[in-house]
Motif scaffolding. Structure first.
Motif, PDB file in Angstrom:
ATOM      1  N   PHE A 130      38.619 -58.325  66.299  1.00  0.00           N
ATOM      2  CA  PHE A 130      37.786 -57.704  65.274  1.00  0.00           C
ATOM      3  C   PHE A 130      38.025 -58.277  63.872  1.00  0.00           C
ATOM      4  N   CYS A 131      39.038 -59.115  63.709  1.00  0.00           N
ATOM      5  CA  CYS A 131      39.206 -59.805  62.427  1.00  0.00           C
ATOM      6  C   CYS A 131      38.162 -60.915  62.276  1.00  0.00           C
ATOM      7  N   ILE A 132      37.497 -61.293  63.349  1.00  0.00           N
ATOM      8  CA  ILE A 132      36.449 -62.310  63.303  1.00  0.00           C
ATOM      9  C   ILE A 132      35.157 -61.664  62.816  1.00  0.00           C
ATOM     10  N   ASP A 133      34.462 -62.355  61.942  1.00  0.00           N
ATOM     11  CA  ASP A 133      33.244 -61.814  61.346  1.00  0.00           C
ATOM     12  C   ASP A 133      32.232 -61.416  62.418  1.00  0.00           C
ATOM     13  N   LYS A 134      31.750 -60.188  62.321  1.00  0.00           N
ATOM     14  CA  LYS A 134      30.715 -59.601  63.181  1.00  0.00           C
ATOM     15  C   LYS A 134      31.189 -59.343  64.623  1.00  0.00           C
ATOM     16  N   GLU A 136      33.295 -56.986  65.732  1.00  0.00           N
ATOM     17  CA  GLU A 136      33.261 -55.546  66.002  1.00  0.00           C
ATOM     18  C   GLU A 136      31.821 -55.051  66.080  1.00  0.00           C
ATOM     19  N   ALA A 137      30.956 -55.586  65.210  1.00  0.00           N
ATOM     20  CA  ALA A 137      29.545 -55.186  65.249  1.00  0.00           C
ATOM     21  C   ALA A 137      28.909 -55.586  66.579  1.00  0.00           C
ATOM     22  N   TYR A 138      29.258 -56.751  67.080  1.00  0.00           N
ATOM     23  CA  TYR A 138      28.754 -57.181  68.394  1.00  0.00           C
ATOM     24  C   TYR A 138      29.258 -56.249  69.485  1.00  0.00           C
ATOM     25  N   PHE A 139      30.554 -55.902  69.421  1.00  0.00           N
ATOM     26  CA  PHE A 139      31.137 -55.007  70.413  1.00  0.00           C
ATOM     27  C   PHE A 139      30.437 -53.643  70.401  1.00  0.00           C
ATOM     28  N   LEU A 158      35.635 -76.261  67.063  1.00  0.00           N
ATOM     29  CA  LEU A 158      35.329 -74.830  67.031  1.00  0.00           C
ATOM     30  C   LEU A 158      35.510 -74.322  65.613  1.00  0.00           C
ATOM     31  N   GLN A 159      34.496 -73.670  65.087  1.00  0.00           N
ATOM     32  CA  GLN A 159      34.577 -73.090  63.755  1.00  0.00           C
ATOM     33  C   GLN A 159      34.623 -71.568  63.870  1.00  0.00           C
ATOM     34  N   VAL A 160      35.568 -70.968  63.161  1.00  0.00           N
ATOM     35  CA  VAL A 160      35.770 -69.517  63.213  1.00  0.00           C
ATOM     36  C   VAL A 160      35.697 -68.969  61.794  1.00  0.00           C
ATOM     37  N   ARG A 161      34.855 -67.981  61.605  1.00  0.00           N
ATOM     38  CA  ARG A 161      34.693 -67.313  60.317  1.00  0.00           C
ATOM     39  C   ARG A 161      35.267 -65.897  60.425  1.00  0.00           C
ATOM     40  N   LEU A 162      36.250 -65.568  59.597  1.00  0.00           N
ATOM     41  CA  LEU A 162      36.911 -64.267  59.634  1.00  0.00           C
ATOM     42  C   LEU A 162      36.278 -63.295  58.640  1.00  0.00           C
ATOM     43  N   LYS A 163      36.438 -61.994  58.905  1.00  0.00           N
ATOM     44  CA  LYS A 163      35.937 -60.974  57.982  1.00  0.00           C
ATOM     45  C   LYS A 163      36.743 -60.960  56.692  1.00  0.00           C
ATOM     46  N   TYR A 164      38.023 -61.264  56.811  1.00  0.00           N
ATOM     47  CA  TYR A 164      38.933 -61.213  55.682  1.00  0.00           C
ATOM     48  C   TYR A 164      40.113 -62.124  56.019  1.00  0.00           C
TER      49      TYR A 164
END
Length: 528
Positions: A130-134, A136-139, A158-164
């Motif tokens: 859930f630290c990954i952007d969106k 938790e919203a997907y879940f 692989l590119q990973v965008r975090l929420k924070y």
């Protein structure tokens, strides 16, 4: 298989109890006895150590923890981190393969991570992403998979965008739910690919060759592993027994050579034989209330049961193994990044032992000799130690509260299912750190699917603030406040902080116990 191991005759037993056996019988094999049958070996779905220990040998993440518990390049050879700490770009190694020769690609990593987040997968590990952007919203079915901040730019990137900013994110990529899984098998054989050796392919140091359920798992060196040159063993075995005595017998008789949690009563003897070891372990053994089930939907009843537990004598006489009585949730050994001090020492104790206050809480809840509690059953999974602790807790509640509780044990698979489905009143539990930070404990009860049925918006808000702030001091302050809220609501009864006692024949070398409870055999070998 276990029956064959046990029935070796009186001569073997005589040798065994005369002082053990340390003769190297198979110089190319380590045999580690598991304490329970793995429910499956799907890294997205498992939560228990027997599964996770086997998975660590069979699978690989983008990173892997080294002997100092620091994440090192694994399937990813390198990565770039944006200046604000929210974007990671991983570069996969050239030529990495599954054990059947198929390539491992960034597209498969993307698929695997999104599979964990997918609400239809129903993974208990989803919150770890859930630290990954969106994510938790997907879940929660609020966005599509395409909106999640994980994207393969090509087969190797692989590119990973975090929420924070997430200080421990590289540690997370070494956690089992972040292991890529074979997409072609997970999609075409979702119910069988991870529960039978014939359907499994592997990415780790070893590959599975046989799985005789409730008996033994066998694996051999994976020659297609990216770092196969460092793997010295040709075979690794995992006999299975839920009996501590049986597991110890197998090691002492040299039919296996390593296992965890020997019976406490044997500690002194095993120390004299040079077989007993203790590794550091970030974890806690506790009892959890189902706060949705009577009578534990009343916080006063929960407090009564919690205050009636006397840990010192329980740990001293039953648990032993250098365990420390627990009076809070987050164990010692985790640093407050703001002060450099131990998080537990700063937070202090959050629960006490007070039988008189316990009886008063029960009376305030409306229960006494004329108004007894409804039937209460304590649930635990089959294991001699769990049984001994449950019987001690049963006696404390009888003596200190005047209440009678029943005990029920279940085989591990059934027990875990009952816990996850909330089919219990109070149950034995344990939690081992997934990564080295207090958040790995506090996040457990912020999850909307936690098996205590606990949902407190104030607690959740404090945990979320701790996740989002860049201020180290505030982050720790929020986590201390959240932990106190957990005890104000009396969701758990902490019993003891864990250590990892184990027995091992002295000729087994090169393995590494991490404080996360996992033993890595990648560099293990048998000393001649």
């Amino acid at each position: 298989m276990i029956r064959r191991f046990i029935c070796m005759g009186l001569l073997m037993l005589a040798v065994l109890f005369a002082g053990g056996c340390s003769t190297v019988s198979r110089p190319d094999t380590v045999s580690y006895v598991l304490e329970a049958e793995p429910s499956r070996l799907d890294p997205a779905m498992t939560t228990a150590l027997p599964e996770n220990n086997v998975e660590l040998q069979l699978f690989e993440g983008l990173t892997r923890l080294d002997e100092h518990n620091v994440p090192q390049p694994a399937l990813a050879s390198s990565w770039d981190i944006s200046q604000d700490g929210t974007t990671y770009t991983f570069h996969l190694r050239d030529g990495i393969q599954w054990s059947d020769g198929a390539p491992i690609t960034a597209y498969e990593v993307e698929y695997s991570w999104k599979r964990v987040m997918n609400p239809d997968t129903a993974s208990e590990n989803a919150y770890m992403m859930f630290c990954i952007d969106k994510a938790e919203a997907y879940f929660k079915r609020q966005v599509s998979a395409d909106a999640v901040g994980v994207r393969a730019l090509d087969s190797k990137t692989l590119q990973v965008r975090l929420k924070y900013p997430t200080a421990y994110f590289l540690n997370l990529t070494a956690f089992h739910c972040y292991y890529p899984v074979p997409q072609r098998l997970a999609e075409t054989r979702p119910d069988t690919w991870a529960s039978d050796a014939a359907d499994m392919v592997c990415s780790g140091p070893y590959k599975i060759t046989a799985w005789r359920h409730s008996s033994q798992i066998d694996a051999v060196k994976n020659d297609r592993y990216w770092d196969a040159g460092t793997v010295r063993l040709s075979h690794i075995e995992f006999p299975i027994s839920d009996s501590q005595a049986t597991r110890l017998t197998l090691v002492e008789s040299n039919q296996a050579n390593m296992t965890a949690e020997p019976p406490p009563a044997d500690q002194d003897r095993l120390e004299k034989l040079g077989l007993y070891k203790v590794a550091p372990y970030l974890g806690i053994y506790y009892y959890v209330f189902n706060v949705q089930k009577k009578p534990f939907d009343d916080v006063r009843v929960r407090r009564a049961f919690a205050l009636a537990v006397q840990r010192q004598s329980l740990v001293r006489h039953i648990v032993r193994a250098q365990k420390e009585p627990a009076y809070a949730w987050v164990p010692p050994g985790l640093k407050d990044d703001a002060t450099g001090q131990d998080f537990r020492e700063e937070g202090g104790n959050l629960v006490t032992e007070n039988p008189a206050a316990a009886r008063q809480y029960l009376k305030n809840a409306g229960y006494d000799a004329n108004h007894p509690l409804p039937e209460v059953t304590v649930l635990f999974n089959t294991n001699e130690m769990h049984k001994a602790i449950a019987e001690a807790m049963q006696a404390m509640w009888r003596d200190n509260l005047g209440v009678s509780v029943s005990l029920m044990n279940q085989e591990s698979k059934v027990f875990l299912a009952a816990r996850s489905q909330g089919e219990y009143q109070i149950a034995r539990a344990s939690w081992i750190a997934d990564y080295i930070d207090p958040m790995t404990f506090l996040d457990v009860f912020a999850d909307t699917e936690n098996d205590a049925g606990y949902h407190n918006e104030q607690y959740n808000a404090l945990v979320q603030k701790a996740k989002e702030t860049n201020d180290k001091g505030l982050r720790m302050q929020y986590m201390h406040q959240a932990e106190k809220q957990l005890f104000d609501d009396c969701v758990i009864i902490p019993v003891y902080y864990t250590t990892q006692p184990y027995v091992v024949q002295p000729y087994v070398k090169g393995y590494h116990w991490s404080p996360l409870g996992l033993v890595d055999f990648k560099r293990a070998y048998i000393e001649p």
